[in-house]
Design a protein around this motif. Structure first.
Motif, PDB file in Angstrom:
ATOM      1  N   ALA A  81      -1.357 -23.949  12.108  1.00  0.00           N
ATOM      2  CA  ALA A  81      -0.747 -22.619  12.154  1.00  0.00           C
ATOM      3  C   ALA A  81      -0.526 -22.140  13.577  1.00  0.00           C
ATOM      4  O   ALA A  81      -0.061 -21.022  13.777  1.00  0.00           O
ATOM      5  CB  ALA A  81      -1.620 -21.614  11.388  1.00  0.00           C
ATOM      6  N   GLY A  82      -0.869 -22.951  14.565  1.00  0.00           N
ATOM      7  CA  GLY A  82      -0.637 -22.568  15.944  1.00  0.00           C
ATOM      8  C   GLY A  82      -1.883 -22.073  16.648  1.00  0.00           C
ATOM      9  O   GLY A  82      -2.895 -21.738  16.024  1.00  0.00           O
ATOM     10  N   ALA A  83      -1.787 -22.037  17.981  1.00  0.00           N
ATOM     11  CA  ALA A  83      -2.940 -21.671  18.801  1.00  0.00           C
ATOM     12  C   ALA A  83      -3.423 -20.254  18.528  1.00  0.00           C
ATOM     13  O   ALA A  83      -4.629 -19.990  18.508  1.00  0.00           O
ATOM     14  CB  ALA A  83      -2.589 -21.841  20.277  1.00  0.00           C
ATOM     15  N   ALA A  84      -2.489 -19.318  18.311  1.00  0.00           N
ATOM     16  CA  ALA A  84      -2.891 -17.931  18.069  1.00  0.00           C
ATOM     17  C   ALA A  84      -3.730 -17.824  16.804  1.00  0.00           C
ATOM     18  O   ALA A  84      -4.768 -17.152  16.779  1.00  0.00           O
ATOM     19  CB  ALA A  84      -1.655 -17.035  17.966  1.00  0.00           C
ATOM     20  N   ALA A  85      -3.295 -18.484  15.731  1.00  0.00           N
ATOM     21  CA  ALA A  85      -4.043 -18.446  14.477  1.00  0.00           C
ATOM     22  C   ALA A  85      -5.405 -19.115  14.627  1.00  0.00           C
ATOM     23  O   ALA A  85      -6.408 -18.651  14.063  1.00  0.00           O
ATOM     24  CB  ALA A  85      -3.236 -19.122  13.367  1.00  0.00           C
ATOM     25  N   ALA A  86      -5.452 -20.216  15.382  1.00  0.00           N
ATOM     26  CA  ALA A  86      -6.726 -20.903  15.593  1.00  0.00           C
ATOM     27  C   ALA A  86      -7.688 -20.026  16.390  1.00  0.00           C
ATOM     28  O   ALA A  86      -8.885 -19.960  16.078  1.00  0.00           O
ATOM     29  CB  ALA A  86      -6.495 -22.230  16.300  1.00  0.00           C
ATOM     30  N   ARG A  87      -7.176 -19.356  17.403  1.00  0.00           N
ATOM     31  CA  ARG A  87      -8.035 -18.444  18.162  1.00  0.00           C
ATOM     32  C   ARG A  87      -8.547 -17.316  17.275  1.00  0.00           C
ATOM     33  O   ARG A  87      -9.735 -16.967  17.309  1.00  0.00           O
ATOM     34  CB  ARG A  87      -7.265 -17.868  19.357  1.00  0.00           C
ATOM     35  N   ASN A  88      -7.656 -16.715  16.494  1.00  0.00           N
ATOM     36  CA  ASN A  88      -8.081 -15.623  15.607  1.00  0.00           C
ATOM     37  C   ASN A  88      -9.146 -16.090  14.622  1.00  0.00           C
ATOM     38  O   ASN A  88     -10.113 -15.365  14.342  1.00  0.00           O
ATOM     39  CB  ASN A  88      -6.875 -15.076  14.844  1.00  0.00           C
ATOM     40  N   HIS A  89      -8.981 -17.284  14.077  1.00  0.00           N
ATOM     41  CA  HIS A  89      -9.957 -17.842  13.129  1.00  0.00           C
ATOM     42  C   HIS A  89     -11.316 -17.968  13.802  1.00  0.00           C
ATOM     43  O   HIS A  89     -12.344 -17.557  13.261  1.00  0.00           O
ATOM     44  CB  HIS A  89      -9.458 -19.202  12.642  1.00  0.00           C
ATOM     45  N   GLY A  90     -11.316 -18.547  15.000  1.00  0.00           N
ATOM     46  CA  GLY A  90     -12.573 -18.717  15.712  1.00  0.00           C
ATOM     47  C   GLY A  90     -13.227 -17.403  16.080  1.00  0.00           C
ATOM     48  O   GLY A  90     -14.455 -17.258  15.985  1.00  0.00           O
ATOM     49  N   ILE A  91     -12.429 -16.434  16.500  1.00  0.00           N
ATOM     50  CA  ILE A  91     -12.972 -15.120  16.862  1.00  0.00           C
ATOM     51  C   ILE A  91     -13.610 -14.453  15.653  1.00  0.00           C
ATOM     52  O   ILE A  91     -14.690 -13.850  15.746  1.00  0.00           O
ATOM     53  CB  ILE A  91     -11.864 -14.238  17.460  1.00  0.00           C
ATOM     54  N   ARG A  93     -14.935 -15.891  13.067  1.00  0.00           N
ATOM     55  CA  ARG A  93     -16.139 -16.615  12.653  1.00  0.00           C
ATOM     56  C   ARG A  93     -17.249 -16.599  13.712  1.00  0.00           C
ATOM     57  O   ARG A  93     -18.397 -16.935  13.414  1.00  0.00           O
ATOM     58  CB  ARG A  93     -15.766 -18.064  12.332  1.00  0.00           C
ATOM     59  N   ALA A  94     -16.901 -16.217  14.924  1.00  0.00           N
ATOM     60  CA  ALA A  94     -17.896 -16.174  15.997  1.00  0.00           C
ATOM     61  C   ALA A  94     -18.939 -15.102  15.720  1.00  0.00           C
ATOM     62  O   ALA A  94     -18.681 -14.128  15.004  1.00  0.00           O
ATOM     63  CB  ALA A  94     -17.212 -15.919  17.335  1.00  0.00           C
ATOM     64  N   ARG A  95     -20.117 -15.277  16.299  1.00  0.00           N
ATOM     65  CA  ARG A  95     -21.197 -14.306  16.115  1.00  0.00           C
ATOM     66  C   ARG A  95     -21.583 -13.610  17.414  1.00  0.00           C
ATOM     67  O   ARG A  95     -22.415 -12.713  17.411  1.00  0.00           O
ATOM     68  CB  ARG A  95     -22.429 -15.016  15.523  1.00  0.00           C
ATOM     69  N   GLY A  96     -20.989 -14.030  18.520  1.00  0.00           N
ATOM     70  CA  GLY A  96     -21.371 -13.471  19.806  1.00  0.00           C
ATOM     71  C   GLY A  96     -20.773 -12.114  20.086  1.00  0.00           C
ATOM     72  O   GLY A  96     -19.765 -11.714  19.491  1.00  0.00           O
ATOM     73  N   THR A  97     -21.398 -11.396  21.009  1.00  0.00           N
ATOM     74  CA  THR A  97     -20.848 -10.129  21.489  1.00  0.00           C
ATOM     75  C   THR A  97     -19.604 -10.383  22.327  1.00  0.00           C
ATOM     76  O   THR A  97     -18.667  -9.590  22.337  1.00  0.00           O
ATOM     77  CB  THR A  97     -21.896  -9.379  22.336  1.00  0.00           C
ATOM     78  N   PHE A 177     -14.173 -12.319  27.019  1.00  0.00           N
ATOM     79  CA  PHE A 177     -13.668 -11.124  26.354  1.00  0.00           C
ATOM     80  C   PHE A 177     -14.699 -10.576  25.370  1.00  0.00           C
ATOM     81  O   PHE A 177     -15.377 -11.344  24.684  1.00  0.00           O
ATOM     82  CB  PHE A 177     -12.383 -11.447  25.580  1.00  0.00           C
ATOM     83  N   ARG A 178     -14.769  -9.256  25.274  1.00  0.00           N
ATOM     84  CA  ARG A 178     -15.663  -8.642  24.288  1.00  0.00           C
ATOM     85  C   ARG A 178     -15.058  -8.803  22.897  1.00  0.00           C
ATOM     86  O   ARG A 178     -13.891  -8.476  22.681  1.00  0.00           O
ATOM     87  CB  ARG A 178     -15.892  -7.169  24.631  1.00  0.00           C
ATOM     88  N   ARG A 179     -15.855  -9.301  21.986  1.00  0.00           N
ATOM     89  CA  ARG A 179     -15.330  -9.699  20.686  1.00  0.00           C
ATOM     90  C   ARG A 179     -14.821  -8.511  19.872  1.00  0.00           C
ATOM     91  O   ARG A 179     -13.820  -8.628  19.160  1.00  0.00           O
ATOM     92  CB  ARG A 179     -16.410 -10.454  19.894  1.00  0.00           C
ATOM     93  N   ASP A 180     -15.475  -7.367  19.951  1.00  0.00           N
ATOM     94  CA  ASP A 180     -15.022  -6.229  19.153  1.00  0.00           C
ATOM     95  C   ASP A 180     -13.620  -5.794  19.573  1.00  0.00           C
ATOM     96  O   ASP A 180     -12.820  -5.355  18.741  1.00  0.00           O
ATOM     97  CB  ASP A 180     -16.019  -5.060  19.218  1.00  0.00           C
ATOM     98  N   LEU A 181     -13.292  -5.954  20.858  1.00  0.00           N
ATOM     99  CA  LEU A 181     -11.947  -5.610  21.318  1.00  0.00           C
ATOM    100  C   LEU A 181     -10.934  -6.637  20.832  1.00  0.00           C
ATOM    101  O   LEU A 181      -9.788  -6.281  20.510  1.00  0.00           O
ATOM    102  CB  LEU A 181     -11.927  -5.520  22.842  1.00  0.00           C
ATOM    103  N   LEU A 182     -11.319  -7.910  20.777  1.00  0.00           N
ATOM    104  CA  LEU A 182     -10.426  -8.938  20.244  1.00  0.00           C
ATOM    105  C   LEU A 182     -10.151  -8.708  18.761  1.00  0.00           C
ATOM    106  O   LEU A 182      -9.034  -8.946  18.289  1.00  0.00           O
ATOM    107  CB  LEU A 182     -11.038 -10.322  20.446  1.00  0.00           C
ATOM    108  N   LEU A 183     -11.141  -8.264  18.035  1.00  0.00           N
ATOM    109  CA  LEU A 183     -10.954  -8.019  16.607  1.00  0.00           C
ATOM    110  C   LEU A 183     -10.013  -6.845  16.355  1.00  0.00           C
ATOM    111  O   LEU A 183      -9.308  -6.806  15.353  1.00  0.00           O
ATOM    112  CB  LEU A 183     -12.304  -7.763  15.931  1.00  0.00           C
TER     113      LEU A 183
END
Length: 311
Positions: A81-91, A93-97, A177-183
């Motif tokens: 689905a492309g790099a953007a979708a892969a990044r979003n998926h990982g973000i 599923r991530a557990r870090g701040t 990057f802070r994860r809450d801002l990425l979400l």
């Protein structure tokens, strides 16, 4: 905010401070370099996730072998689905701040995670950390690139510096990057290129930015065919404008017309490099109509004058 983030950063409860997310697509032969560079630095305050974006080489086999040797490695697979979708998926599923997005063909520098931990513990409300990088070229030459300073200023001033004046440089691999801002601002998956610009702009105007002169990543330079692909280029450029200003506060909206002109100037430059004189003139005219201030900057005006002399 500082109290909340500090509590999250205390990994005694099991949640890591930093998640390293590696989107991978058909980089099986280079992926071990990236994985080894992270695994050598992992501790209880960090985690490593890899998102296989439907690779058709032996990426899945490489990841299976690594997961058997390193049970701390988390592996996810998705249809391509492309790099953007892969990044979003990982973000998601991530557990870090915090999240560091490492490309599968690059590598972390030694001590990168320790430096990032030190910085975010010193200022827990930071939304982004920008570090230096080592650019590695195909001929083996290397160049240290220091991060650009980020001045204090209003969201409008910061957005103008990044989007229009290009005084601030942000890139993956050497940024945290802070994860809450990425979400709050996922990577726009509909864009073919430039999907990082709306995200970086959102991060820049949302929270303090920290800078470190230490190199955080080794970036391996190679040909990128997508970068030079001009299919539907105008649609993609206007889509980027929409994505950028959808996440910016009201005070930044007055920059929209100038930024639209800037995207047309980028199209003008690409068309000129491709030898497409007619399209280059068209794109420059649209930029000039939208914002003479942007179009008459000498770096672009000089190219336009040269185009007139050559035709």
């Amino acid at each position: 905010m500082q109290k909340v983030v500090s509590e999250r950063a205390d990994n005694e409860g099991g949640a890591p401070l930093i998640s390293v997310v590696v989107p991978a697509y058909n980089y099986a032969r280079l992926l071990p370099r990236a994985l080894d560079s992270v695994l050598a630095q992992l501790d209880s305050s960090s985690e490593l996730l890899v998102v296989d974006d439907g690779s058709v080489d032996n990426t899945a086999e490489v990841l299976e072998n690594y997961a058997q040797l390193h049970p701390e490695l988390r592996v996810m697979h998705q249809a391509n689905a492309g790099a953007a979708a892969a990044r979003n998926h990982g973000i998601r599923r991530a557990r870090g701040t915090y999240v560091l997005l490492l490309d599968a063909d690059d590598a972390l520098c030694d001590g990168a995670l320790a430096e990032l931990r030190r910085l975010v513990y010193s200022q827990p409300d930071a939304g982004m950390v920008l570090g230096a990088q080592v650019s590695v070229y195909p001929d083996g030459k290397e160049r240290l690139r220091l991060p650009t300073p980020v001045p204090e200023g209003s969201p409008q001033e910061l957005a103008r510096s990044y989007l229009l004046e290009k005084r601030i440089s942000i890139s993956h691999c050497c940024s945290l990057f802070r994860r809450d801002l990425l979400l709050r601002c996922p990577y726009p998956e509909q864009l073919r290129t430039g999907e990082d610009i709306p995200v970086f702009t959102h991060l820049l105007v949302s929270a303090p930015v920290l800078i470190t002169p230490l190199p955080l990543a080794r970036i391996y330079k190679h040909a990128d065919s997508q970068r030079h692909c001009r299919d539907n280029e105008e649609t993609n450029a206007l889509g980027m404008v929409e994505a950028v200003f959808a996440v910016l506060p009201a005070e930044c909206q007055r920059l929209r017309q100038r930024y639209t002109a800037q995207r047309y100037l980028s199209l003008f430059r690409q068309a000129q490099q491709a030898g497409d004189v007619v399209q280059a003139r068209c794109f420059y005219s649209r930029a000039l109509h939208l914002s003479p201030w942007q179009a008459l900057r000498w770096s672009y005006l000089r190219k336009r004058l040269r185009l007139s002399l050559e035709s």
